[in-house]
Design an enzyme around this catalytic site. Structure first.
Site, PDB file in Angstrom:
ATOM      1  N   CYS A  45       0.832  -1.209   0.000  1.00  0.00           N
ATOM      2  CA  CYS A  45       0.000   0.000   0.000  1.00  0.00           C
ATOM      3  C   CYS A  45       0.866   1.258   0.000  1.00  0.00           C
ATOM      4  O   CYS A  45       2.017   1.234   0.409  1.00  0.00           O
ATOM      5  CB  CYS A  45      -0.861   0.015   1.248  1.00  0.00           C
ATOM      6  SG  CYS A  45      -1.848  -1.453   1.454  1.00  0.00           S
TER       7      CYS A  45
ATOM      8  N   ARG B 157       4.660   0.306  -6.757  1.00  0.00           N
ATOM      9  CA  ARG B 157       4.653  -0.614  -5.625  1.00  0.00           C
ATOM     10  C   ARG B 157       3.611  -1.719  -5.784  1.00  0.00           C
ATOM     11  O   ARG B 157       3.602  -2.685  -5.034  1.00  0.00           O
ATOM     12  CB  ARG B 157       4.340   0.153  -4.333  1.00  0.00           C
ATOM     13  CG  ARG B 157       5.383   1.183  -3.991  1.00  0.00           C
ATOM     14  CD  ARG B 157       4.865   2.124  -2.942  1.00  0.00           C
ATOM     15  NE  ARG B 157       4.656   1.444  -1.677  1.00  0.00           N
ATOM     16  CZ  ARG B 157       5.546   1.404  -0.700  1.00  0.00           C
ATOM     17  NH1 ARG B 157       6.708   2.010  -0.863  1.00  0.00           N
ATOM     18  NH2 ARG B 157       5.309   0.784   0.417  1.00  0.00           N
TER      19      ARG B 157
ATOM     20  N   TRP C  13      -3.189  -2.459  -1.444  1.00  0.00           N
ATOM     21  CA  TRP C  13      -2.817  -3.799  -1.885  1.00  0.00           C
ATOM     22  C   TRP C  13      -3.451  -4.725  -0.858  1.00  0.00           C
ATOM     23  O   TRP C  13      -2.984  -4.832   0.263  1.00  0.00           O
ATOM     24  CB  TRP C  13      -1.301  -3.912  -1.901  1.00  0.00           C
ATOM     25  CG  TRP C  13      -0.814  -5.032  -2.744  1.00  0.00           C
ATOM     26  CD1 TRP C  13      -0.684  -5.052  -4.094  1.00  0.00           C
ATOM     27  CD2 TRP C  13      -0.374  -6.315  -2.282  1.00  0.00           C
ATOM     28  NE1 TRP C  13      -0.212  -6.260  -4.507  1.00  0.00           N
ATOM     29  CE2 TRP C  13      -0.008  -7.054  -3.431  1.00  0.00           C
ATOM     30  CE3 TRP C  13      -0.257  -6.916  -1.046  1.00  0.00           C
ATOM     31  CZ2 TRP C  13       0.460  -8.351  -3.358  1.00  0.00           C
ATOM     32  CZ3 TRP C  13       0.211  -8.212  -0.964  1.00  0.00           C
ATOM     33  CH2 TRP C  13       0.565  -8.916  -2.120  1.00  0.00           C
TER      34      TRP C  13
ATOM     35  N   ASN D 286      -1.458   2.126   6.199  1.00  0.00           N
ATOM     36  CA  ASN D 286      -0.634   0.996   5.732  1.00  0.00           C
ATOM     37  C   ASN D 286      -0.332   0.133   6.940  1.00  0.00           C
ATOM     38  O   ASN D 286      -0.056   0.672   8.018  1.00  0.00           O
ATOM     39  CB  ASN D 286       0.714   1.482   5.176  1.00  0.00           C
ATOM     40  CG  ASN D 286       0.591   2.079   3.801  1.00  0.00           C
ATOM     41  OD1 ASN D 286      -0.493   2.140   3.237  1.00  0.00           O
ATOM     42  ND2 ASN D 286       1.712   2.541   3.269  1.00  0.00           N
ATOM     43  N   GLY D 287      -0.323  -1.169   6.766  1.00  0.00           N
ATOM     44  CA  GLY D 287      -0.002  -2.053   7.889  1.00  0.00           C
ATOM     45  C   GLY D 287      -1.192  -2.928   8.233  1.00  0.00           C
ATOM     46  O   GLY D 287      -2.159  -3.014   7.478  1.00  0.00           O
TER      47      GLY D 287
ATOM     48  N   GLU E 246      16.979 -24.386  -7.461  1.00  0.00           N
ATOM     49  CA  GLU E 246      16.590 -22.971  -7.407  1.00  0.00           C
ATOM     50  C   GLU E 246      17.828 -22.066  -7.603  1.00  0.00           C
ATOM     51  O   GLU E 246      17.763 -21.048  -8.297  1.00  0.00           O
ATOM     52  CB  GLU E 246      15.897 -22.674  -6.069  1.00  0.00           C
ATOM     53  CG  GLU E 246      15.621 -21.213  -5.751  1.00  0.00           C
ATOM     54  CD  GLU E 246      14.672 -20.501  -6.717  1.00  0.00           C
ATOM     55  OE1 GLU E 246      14.122 -21.152  -7.628  1.00  0.00           O
ATOM     56  OE2 GLU E 246      14.511 -19.275  -6.574  1.00  0.00           O
TER      57      GLU E 246
ATOM     58  N   LYS F 150      18.056 -19.358 -10.560  1.00  0.00           N
ATOM     59  CA  LYS F 150      18.295 -17.925 -10.345  1.00  0.00           C
ATOM     60  C   LYS F 150      19.483 -17.472 -11.189  1.00  0.00           C
ATOM     61  O   LYS F 150      19.445 -16.424 -11.828  1.00  0.00           O
ATOM     62  CB  LYS F 150      18.609 -17.609  -8.872  1.00  0.00           C
ATOM     63  CG  LYS F 150      17.485 -17.548  -7.907  1.00  0.00           C
ATOM     64  CD  LYS F 150      16.541 -16.389  -8.035  1.00  0.00           C
ATOM     65  CE  LYS F 150      15.410 -16.734  -8.961  1.00  0.00           C
ATOM     66  NZ  LYS F 150      14.245 -17.352  -8.385  1.00  0.00           N
TER      67      LYS F 150
ATOM     68  N   GLU G 184      18.665 -17.405 -14.928  1.00  0.00           N
ATOM     69  CA  GLU G 184      17.612 -16.441 -15.206  1.00  0.00           C
ATOM     70  C   GLU G 184      18.142 -15.007 -15.293  1.00  0.00           C
ATOM     71  O   GLU G 184      17.773 -14.258 -16.196  1.00  0.00           O
ATOM     72  CB  GLU G 184      16.597 -16.550 -14.065  1.00  0.00           C
ATOM     73  CG  GLU G 184      15.285 -15.888 -14.265  1.00  0.00           C
ATOM     74  CD  GLU G 184      14.335 -16.174 -13.091  1.00  0.00           C
ATOM     75  OE1 GLU G 184      13.158 -15.894 -13.235  1.00  0.00           O
ATOM     76  OE2 GLU G 184      14.777 -16.674 -12.031  1.00  0.00           O
TER      77      GLU G 184
ATOM     78  N   HIS H 213      25.816 -40.597 -11.723  1.00  0.00           N
ATOM     79  CA  HIS H 213      25.018 -41.279 -12.750  1.00  0.00           C
ATOM     80  C   HIS H 213      25.069 -40.556 -14.091  1.00  0.00           C
ATOM     81  O   HIS H 213      24.210 -40.771 -14.940  1.00  0.00           O
ATOM     82  CB  HIS H 213      23.578 -41.456 -12.254  1.00  0.00           C
ATOM     83  CG  HIS H 213      23.511 -42.263 -10.995  1.00  0.00           C
ATOM     84  ND1 HIS H 213      23.627 -43.632 -10.976  1.00  0.00           N
ATOM     85  CD2 HIS H 213      23.402 -41.879  -9.694  1.00  0.00           C
ATOM     86  CE1 HIS H 213      23.571 -44.065  -9.728  1.00  0.00           C
ATOM     87  NE2 HIS H 213      23.441 -43.012  -8.939  1.00  0.00           N
TER      88      HIS H 213
ATOM     89  N   LYS I 271       7.105 -11.346 -15.670  1.00  0.00           N
ATOM     90  CA  LYS I 271       6.870 -11.565 -14.237  1.00  0.00           C
ATOM     91  C   LYS I 271       5.722 -12.540 -14.011  1.00  0.00           C
ATOM     92  O   LYS I 271       5.794 -13.402 -13.151  1.00  0.00           O
ATOM     93  CB  LYS I 271       6.580 -10.219 -13.558  1.00  0.00           C
ATOM     94  CG  LYS I 271       6.354 -10.331 -12.060  1.00  0.00           C
ATOM     95  CD  LYS I 271       7.616 -10.795 -11.342  1.00  0.00           C
ATOM     96  CE  LYS I 271       7.361 -11.099  -9.872  1.00  0.00           C
ATOM     97  NZ  LYS I 271       8.415 -11.983  -9.320  1.00  0.00           N
TER      98      LYS I 271
HETATM   99  O1  M6R Z   1       3.531 -16.241 -10.010  1.00  0.00           O
HETATM  100  P1  M6R Z   1       3.997 -17.661  -9.884  1.00  0.00           P
HETATM  101  O2  M6R Z   1       4.608 -17.941  -8.559  1.00  0.00           O
HETATM  102  O3  M6R Z   1       2.920 -18.650 -10.207  1.00  0.00           O
HETATM  103  O4  M6R Z   1       5.138 -17.810 -10.967  1.00  0.00           O
HETATM  104  C1  M6R Z   1       5.735 -19.051 -11.219  1.00  0.00           C
HETATM  105  C2  M6R Z   1       6.985 -18.917 -12.052  1.00  0.00           C
HETATM  106  O5  M6R Z   1       6.681 -18.343 -13.300  1.00  0.00           O
HETATM  107  C3  M6R Z   1       8.052 -18.070 -11.353  1.00  0.00           C
HETATM  108  O6  M6R Z   1       8.387 -18.588 -10.100  1.00  0.00           O
HETATM  109  C4  M6R Z   1       9.334 -18.005 -12.220  1.00  0.00           C
HETATM  110  O7  M6R Z   1       9.928 -19.269 -12.267  1.00  0.00           O
HETATM  111  C5  M6R Z   1      10.300 -16.962 -11.670  1.00  0.00           C
HETATM  112  N1  M6R Z   1      10.734 -16.098 -12.722  1.00  0.00           N
HETATM  113  C6  M6R Z   1      11.507 -17.535 -11.047  1.00  0.00           C
HETATM  114  O8  M6R Z   1      12.371 -16.588 -10.550  1.00  0.00           O
END
Ligand code: M6R
Length: 611
Positions: A2, A27, A75, A101-102, A484, A488, A491, A507, A606
């Site tokens: 928010c 935000r 939000w 906010n909060g 993960e 990262k 990505e 393996h 995103k």
């Molecule tokens: O909004 P979601 O959590 O459903 O998104 C899932 C994936 O698209 C998301 O986690 C994606 O892998 C990220 N870019 C990873 O950093």
């Protein structure tokens, strides 16, 4: 999260409030509104679901005249994103208006008392209780600031607050408790904001409120009080940032900001949900299906990307502690195969955005087949949140960087809470419940300790960022974290990286190890530590460069590499929350040194709302 903006001065308030709200759009928000004080007892308010442009359309050419006002971007946390729940909120008579906010944690208790006194509520929010509390205090002929102080003493939780009142038409009161708020000092005008970006084009002179401080602004100027109604001396400070920098709160990228926000994000995810004395988790969003949950004997977790990997950690937690057979599946696979579901199976969707197309389709498929559906979702009112039977919100505010960071650690925390909830419904003892609850509560503090090591991780990223190939290895709870870490890195830095369960190396993948292929080994001192050490030896024997992550105090690993990252000790199931943070930082800094567009990596979005 928010956003708040308030204005008192010589100019018309409405355009300044709207401009401030637009600057807070980055935000993330789902509804908005503003209120302007025209004259004694005359306040006009407008609210809208969706964008500020919708709010502008609503105002249209209606005359919104006045020199004092407050505005808000919401939000949603308590109550869906509707016009009624949007701020500003008012008392019964529409004389006191405020933006907040909060979270007011004891709002239900306060609301019950106020309703008994005859107060009528218009929204489902926690915020509205503050307006009624202030109204109640003003009946005792208190000044607005005194009424605000008395009301805040009754409320428990966090707040950044701006209040205006038709009873005192030349005054604005602002207050802060664990939710940022600053007051901009212009020439003959004052602006209040939750974030300097809302006001920086008007003034760069600001007073930052500290917790428990109240700003009282009127024609005579600004006074800061504490909760004992005593005046506090404050310095005016100068902001030397531009807008973009302000929005990122001084961080170079949203990804870095969100990595560093993790301690407070986890605090928000855990607030009011851990009952340590009883070894229980209180999860309001699933209380309605508590009895049905007692009967389930199988859980399927569906998700994508980082959320899927959170699900994999969840599988280990749920099977080990709750004893519920759990499967984790890519949502994109689940929707196309023939899943076998029955009344005792629950489907759990994990999604930050709540809009990921594959996860949503998997959810709809499971519903069609009659399974009970649950969600762990960050965005309130999103499609997945609305369509699941019950769920738990992350409450971490918007995640803007494409690479998911704070959402992941929050998902892990929520999964730990869900495990505790389900395990205590079943066989878990009270004492074990207490132990887990105690450890979960430590997470915000322990993540802070990990973040304190960031400069060391930056140096490691500098040393290794020119390499083109990485393995991330882990076992058991840290196997999904290895994947993960690799996700990262690729990505945001576009470096080739693969994550494996360390036992799988022999393996096949070990064929690639050599002096140009870096291995990042996750070896906290847990039940599989010695197995990890054997795998590390195998890498060393093949001259592979090695970075190791282990538990503070472990000296053994120093014989294998000089590049070591330490994390604090916790119980095994919670180590992923700590071990992933260095990997996020490593990916971030590697991308920084390789000059990548970190917040918007190429080819990625995103929220993936198409298949
Ligand atoms: O909004 P979601 O959590 O459903 O998104 C899932 C994936 O698209 C998301 O986690 C994606 O892998 C990220 N870019 C990873 O950093």
């Amino acid at each position: 999260m928010c956003g708040i903006v308030g204005y008192l001065g010589k100019q018309q308030a409405a355009p300044i409030l709207l401009e401030g709200l637009k600057r807070l759009e980055y935000r993330g928000y789902d509804s908005c509104g503003l209120a302007v004080l025209r004259k004694k007892n005359k306040i006009q308010a407008f609210k809208s679901v969706g964008r500020i442009s919708e709010l502008e359309k609503k105002i249209g050419n209606k005359k919104l005249i006045g020199f004092i006002g407050c505005g808000h971007t919401r939000w949603a946390t308590h109550g869906a994103p509707t016009e009624k729940n949007a701020h500003p909120h008012s008392d019964c008579q529409g004389k006191i208006w405020l933006v907040h906010n909060g979270i007011i944690e004891n709002y239900q208790e306060l609301k019950n008392k106020l309703e008994k006194l005859g107060h009528k509520f218009k929204s489902q929010t926690d915020t509205e209780v503050l307006a009624h509390l202030i109204e109640e205090e003003q009946k005792k002929e208190k000044k607005l600031e005194e009424a605000v102080i008395s009301a805040l003493k009754k409320a428990r939780g966090t707040f950044g607050l701006v209040v205006i009142s038709g009873n005192e038409p030349n005054k604005m009161v602002a207050a802060r408790q664990s939710s940022p708020l600053l007051i901009g000092v212009g020439s003959g005008e004052y602006l209040v904001a939750s974030d300097a970006s809302a006001i920086v084009t008007h003034t760069k002179k600001v007073v930052y409120l500290d917790d428990g401080e109240i700003g009282v602004i009127n024609g005579d100027g600004l006074r800061i009080l504490n909760l004992d109604n005593r005046e506090v001396a404050k310095k005016i400070q100068e902001i030397d940032w531009n807008i973009e920098k302000v929005q990122k709160e001084g961080y170079a990228h949203f990804m870095l900001k969100e990595i560093f926000e993790q301690p407070s994000a986890l605090e928000n995810s855990l607030r009011g949900r851990v009952i340590e004395e009883e070894g229980l988790a209180k999860l309001g969003g699933i209380e309605g299906v508590e009895n049905k949950l007692k009967k389930i004997d199988r859980l399927i977790i569906v998700a994508c990307g980082t959320a899927y990997l959170a699900g994999q950690v969840g599988e280990y937690m749920l099977e080990e502690y709750a004893g519920i057979p759990t499967e984790v599946e890519y949502a994109s696979e689940f929707r196309y195969r023939k899943p076998i579901l029955n009344k005792k199976t629950a489907l759990l969707c994990i999604s930050q955005s709540g809009e990921t197309a594959d996860t949503l389709a998997a959810l709809q498929e499971a519903k069609r087949k009659g399974a009970m559906t649950l969600g762990i979702v960050n965005v309130v009112g999103s499609s997945i949140a609305r369509q699941t039977d019950a769920g738990i919100y992350n409450h971490i505010g918007p995640e803007i960087g494409v690479a998911s960071t704070k959402a992941f650690t929050s998902q892990l925390c929520v999964l730990a809470l869900l495990t505790l909830f389900l395990a205590r419904q079943r066989q878990m003892s009270y004492v074990m419940g207490q132990r887990i609850a105690r450890e979960i509560k430590q997470m915000p503090e322990l993540t802070k300790q990990v973040l304190a090591e960031s400069s060391k991780i930056r140096k490691l990223a500098k040393k290794y960022c020119a390499f083109e190939d990485f393995f991330f290895l882990g076992r058991k709870y840290n196997f999904p974290i290895a994947i993960e870490g690799a996700l990262k890195l690729k990505e945001v830095s576009y470096i080739h990286a693969e994550g494996y369960g360390a036992g799988e190396m022999k393996h096949g993948p070990i064929a690639l190890v050599g002096k140009d292929f870096v291995t990042f080994a996750l070896a906290p001192q847990d039940s599989v530590y010695h197995k990890m050490i054997s795998n590390i030896q195998e890498i060393k024997a093949r001259q592979g460069p090695l970075i190791a992550l282990t538990t503070k105090g472990n000296n053994e690993i120093k014989k294998m590499t000089r590049d070591i990252i330490y994390i604090p000790k916790t119980i095994e199931m919670l180590t992923p929350i700590l071990s992933v943070i260095p990997l996020q930082l490593f990916a971030y800094y590697a991308a920084l040194f390789r000059r990548c567009d970190i917040d918007k990596p190429k080819n990625l979005a995103k929220s993936v709302t198409v298949e």
